[in-house]
Design a protein around this motif. Structure first.
Motif, PDB file in Angstrom:
ATOM      1  N   LYS A   5     -36.987  21.042 -29.429  1.00  0.00           N
ATOM      2  CA  LYS A   5     -36.492  19.651 -29.481  1.00  0.00           C
ATOM      3  C   LYS A   5     -35.264  19.558 -30.389  1.00  0.00           C
ATOM      4  O   LYS A   5     -34.309  18.863 -30.074  1.00  0.00           O
ATOM      5  N   THR A   6     -35.327  20.248 -31.502  1.00  0.00           N
ATOM      6  CA  THR A   6     -34.198  20.233 -32.440  1.00  0.00           C
ATOM      7  C   THR A   6     -32.960  20.829 -31.798  1.00  0.00           C
ATOM      8  O   THR A   6     -31.868  20.250 -31.867  1.00  0.00           O
ATOM      9  N   ILE A   7     -33.118  21.971 -31.148  1.00  0.00           N
ATOM     10  CA  ILE A   7     -31.983  22.608 -30.473  1.00  0.00           C
ATOM     11  C   ILE A   7     -31.458  21.718 -29.363  1.00  0.00           C
ATOM     12  O   ILE A   7     -30.244  21.573 -29.194  1.00  0.00           O
ATOM     13  N   TYR A  13     -25.758  16.439 -29.128  1.00  0.00           N
ATOM     14  CA  TYR A  13     -24.727  15.897 -30.009  1.00  0.00           C
ATOM     15  C   TYR A  13     -23.492  16.792 -30.106  1.00  0.00           C
ATOM     16  O   TYR A  13     -22.532  16.468 -30.791  1.00  0.00           O
ATOM     17  N   GLY A  14     -23.541  17.941 -29.445  1.00  0.00           N
ATOM     18  CA  GLY A  14     -22.382  18.819 -29.419  1.00  0.00           C
ATOM     19  C   GLY A  14     -22.260  19.729 -30.627  1.00  0.00           C
ATOM     20  O   GLY A  14     -21.197  20.297 -30.873  1.00  0.00           O
TER      21      GLY A  14
END
Length: 118
Positions: A5-7, A13-14
């Motif tokens: 999820k973090t990745i 967000y780029g």
């Protein structure tokens, strides 16, 4: 699960964009006067693989950067006239320039100094 999820969010967000990072790193490396080979090696150390033909650097920029570095190194070596050509060659190889650019720069510098360096 949390890592994925973090990745995913970072990509959204780029913040995780290898292509953009490579482009910015190449621009940065040009300002540091690195040659193509040094850029490729540094990117490889970061886990990013790129071929020399994919690096879009103007050959005139490479030449000018190499010449500036060689002249700067030559001024530093002003007192020690031994093996100037070899020292300049080694320095430019270390900075990542290919032989074509190096020999062009050395030829011009040595012509400007009329062989005083040999």
């Amino acid at each position: 699960m949390v890592v994925e999820k973090t990745i995913s969010k970072l990509k959204e967000y780029g913040f995780v964009n290898d292509e953009e990072y490579i482009k910015k790193y190449i621009e940065y490396s040009i300002t540091k006067k690195f040659g193509s080979r040094r850029i490729i090696t540094n990117l490889k150390q970061k886990g990013l693989y790129i071929k020399e033909k994919d690096i879009d650097i103007n050959s005139e920029t490479l030449y000018e950067n190499a010449k500036l570095l060689a002249l700067k190194k030559l001024n530093i070596m002003a007192k020690d006239k031994k093996n100037v050509k070899q020292k300049l060659y080694n320095y430019l190889v270390y900075r990542g320039y290919d032989n074509e650019v190096i020999f062009k720069v050395l030829k011009e510098i040595l012509n400007e100094y009329d062989g005083d360096l040999l």
